[in-house]
Design a protein around this motif. Structure first.
Motif, PDB file in Angstrom:
ATOM      1  N   ASP A 135     -12.845  -4.815  -2.064  1.00  0.00           N
ATOM      2  CA  ASP A 135     -13.006  -3.733  -1.482  1.00  0.00           C
ATOM      3  C   ASP A 135     -13.508  -2.505  -2.198  1.00  0.00           C
ATOM      4  OD1 ASP A 135     -12.904  -5.142   0.980  1.00  0.00           O
ATOM      5  OD2 ASP A 135     -10.761  -4.586   1.019  1.00  0.00           O
ATOM      6  N   TRP A 191      -3.491  -5.686  -3.318  1.00  0.00           N
ATOM      7  CA  TRP A 191      -3.778  -4.546  -2.639  1.00  0.00           C
ATOM      8  C   TRP A 191      -3.895  -3.227  -3.617  1.00  0.00           C
ATOM      9  CZ3 TRP A 191      -3.985  -4.137   2.653  1.00  0.00           C
ATOM     10  CH2 TRP A 191      -3.779  -5.409   3.302  1.00  0.00           C
ATOM     11  N   PHE A 234      -6.397  -1.162   1.297  1.00  0.00           N
ATOM     12  CA  PHE A 234      -7.611  -2.429   1.292  1.00  0.00           C
ATOM     13  C   PHE A 234      -7.199  -3.236  -0.239  1.00  0.00           C
ATOM     14  CE2 PHE A 234      -8.656   1.771  -0.315  1.00  0.00           C
ATOM     15  CZ  PHE A 234      -9.250   1.414  -1.480  1.00  0.00           C
ATOM     16  N   TYR A 235      -8.117  -3.953  -0.289  1.00  0.00           N
ATOM     17  CA  TYR A 235      -7.787  -5.098  -1.739  1.00  0.00           C
ATOM     18  C   TYR A 235      -8.706  -4.688  -2.776  1.00  0.00           C
ATOM     19  CZ  TYR A 235      -5.758  -7.973   2.022  1.00  0.00           C
ATOM     20  OH  TYR A 235      -5.122  -8.320   3.234  1.00  0.00           O
ATOM     21  N   THR A 251       0.839  -1.242   0.084  1.00  0.00           N
ATOM     22  CA  THR A 251       0.036  -0.050  -0.118  1.00  0.00           C
ATOM     23  C   THR A 251       0.835   1.145   0.052  1.00  0.00           C
ATOM     24  OG1 THR A 251      -0.168  -0.284   2.423  1.00  0.00           O
ATOM     25  CG2 THR A 251      -1.930  -1.310   1.420  1.00  0.00           C
ATOM     26  N   SER A 293      -5.767   3.926   0.123  1.00  0.00           N
ATOM     27  CA  SER A 293      -5.117   2.516  -0.110  1.00  0.00           C
ATOM     28  C   SER A 293      -5.539   1.971   1.526  1.00  0.00           C
ATOM     29  CB  SER A 293      -3.731   2.698  -0.441  1.00  0.00           C
ATOM     30  OG  SER A 293      -3.202   1.378  -0.748  1.00  0.00           O
ATOM     31  N   ASN A 332      -7.047   1.765   6.384  1.00  0.00           N
ATOM     32  CA  ASN A 332      -7.748   0.476   6.117  1.00  0.00           C
ATOM     33  C   ASN A 332      -9.090   0.744   5.604  1.00  0.00           C
ATOM     34  OD1 ASN A 332      -9.567   0.016   8.518  1.00  0.00           O
ATOM     35  ND2 ASN A 332      -7.665  -0.105   9.557  1.00  0.00           N
ATOM     36  N   ARG A 333      -9.755  -0.234   5.136  1.00  0.00           N
ATOM     37  CA  ARG A 333     -10.997  -0.383   4.617  1.00  0.00           C
ATOM     38  C   ARG A 333     -12.164   0.431   5.558  1.00  0.00           C
ATOM     39  NH1 ARG A 333     -15.718  -3.246   4.773  1.00  0.00           N
ATOM     40  NH2 ARG A 333     -16.907  -3.362   2.940  1.00  0.00           N
ATOM     41  N   ASN A 334     -12.175  -0.046   6.579  1.00  0.00           N
ATOM     42  CA  ASN A 334     -13.318   0.435   7.778  1.00  0.00           C
ATOM     43  C   ASN A 334     -13.073   1.986   8.099  1.00  0.00           C
ATOM     44  OD1 ASN A 334     -14.336  -2.220   7.488  1.00  0.00           O
ATOM     45  ND2 ASN A 334     -13.532  -2.992   9.415  1.00  0.00           N
ATOM     46  N   ILE A 374     -15.901   1.236  -1.218  1.00  0.00           N
ATOM     47  CA  ILE A 374     -15.351   2.382  -1.162  1.00  0.00           C
ATOM     48  C   ILE A 374     -15.683   3.338  -2.271  1.00  0.00           C
ATOM     49  CG2 ILE A 374     -13.024   3.529  -1.680  1.00  0.00           C
ATOM     50  CD1 ILE A 374     -12.930   2.056   0.785  1.00  0.00           C
ATOM     51  N   LEU A 401     -13.830   4.141   5.216  1.00  0.00           N
ATOM     52  CA  LEU A 401     -15.366   4.352   5.074  1.00  0.00           C
ATOM     53  C   LEU A 401     -16.016   5.142   6.043  1.00  0.00           C
ATOM     54  CD1 LEU A 401     -16.393   0.578   4.206  1.00  0.00           C
ATOM     55  CD2 LEU A 401     -16.436   2.654   2.394  1.00  0.00           C
TER      56      LEU A 401
END
Length: 282
Positions: A251, A275, A247-248, A132, A245, A221-223, A255, A226
């Protein structure tokens, strides 16, 4: 400051599962992670460790990934020279896009690159080794940041903020919720003589209503992305760009949905080992 070292054995041991576990642990205060042959080693300051949050994180992992079993052992770590530990075990010089080299003070024979960044990482995330961070650096090297305002959100070692300053960005703001990362960022900024960077300790909620940036780089990270994206959008104007960045590829739809709800236009992504770094325009 004393630390706890948690050594996780993962069965079967898959790198992406270790990354997912790292993200969960980072949300509850763990500061540094090393992939091992058995799984993952993670570190947290003893004063930041909450047993209930730890148990909840493991329960969440087991519920979401029942096919994977994890075991762990823990050890108290006395105050440590983390630069020495990185030198001995983890941190080698990194070259990105033949433009940027990231190294530490103990490295010798550093190749000559346009951007030479000196990072003494200690426990903070962001040496450039993780996909990332290298994705975000690659994105940044392609942009003219001269006299542009830049925010490095979740700055870790402040490597992105330092590169932005080297590329002529001004002003540059680096923010991290972790006190260790905040202090390490200050040290790395001094090492690179990029004094126009302002470092702040806190989360996205400390972003002021009058703060406006041309470019925002958020590698978390994703959470968290968001949850905090609306704070970033408050600091954007027409023409501003947001890179995210941590996250995958899988995801991206979540996003993208939240970004679209907030009025951002999706402009594509780059990928490395599943990633991604995603760009949105305002």
């Amino acid at each position: 400051m004393n630390y706890y070292e948690y050594s996780f054995s993962i069965f079967p041991n898959k790198e992406f599962i270790g990354d997912i576990l790292s993200a969960l642990l980072a949300e509850i205060g763990f500061e540094s992670f090393v992939q091992t042959g058995e799984g993952l080693t993670a570190y947290i300051a003893s004063e930041n460790f909450d047993p209930k949050l730890f148990d909840d994180a493991l329960s969440s992992f087991k519920a979401d990934y029942p096919a994977y079993q994890i075991r762990y052992r823990t050890e108290d770590i006395a105050p440590t020279d983390w630069n020495e530990e990185w030198e001995k075990h983890y941190f080698n010089p990194i070259i990105i896009d033949d433009q940027c080299v990231i190294h530490s003070s103990f490295h010798k024979d550093i190749p000559k690159m346009r951007y030479d960044i000196l990072i003494d990482p200690k426990m903070a995330f962001g040496t450039g080794h993780h996909e990332t961070t290298s994705l975000m650096i690659s994105a940044m090297t392609d942009i003219d940041l001269t006299r542009k305002s830049v925010l490095d959100m979740g700055c870790g070692t402040a490597v992105l903020a330092i590169l932005a300053a080297m590329k002529g960005a001004d002003p540059v703001v680096a923010i991290d919720i972790d006190e260790w990362a905040y202090n390490n960022s200050l040290e790395n900024i001094r090492l690179n003589r990029t004094e126009n960077i302002s470092v702040k300790h806190g989360g996205a909620e400390i972003l002021g209503t009058g703060d406006v940036y041309d470019y925002i780089f958020a590698n978390i990270n994703r959470n968290i992305l968001l949850n905090d994206m609306h704070h970033y959008v408050r600091c954007m104007r027409k023409g501003s760009v947001l890179f995210m960045s941590g996250f995958y590829v899988t995801d991206i739809p979540a996003i993208q949905k939240e970004a679209g709800r907030l009025g951002l236009d999706y402009a594509g992504f780059s990928e490395k080992n599943n990633w991604v770094a995603v760009r949105f325009n305002f």
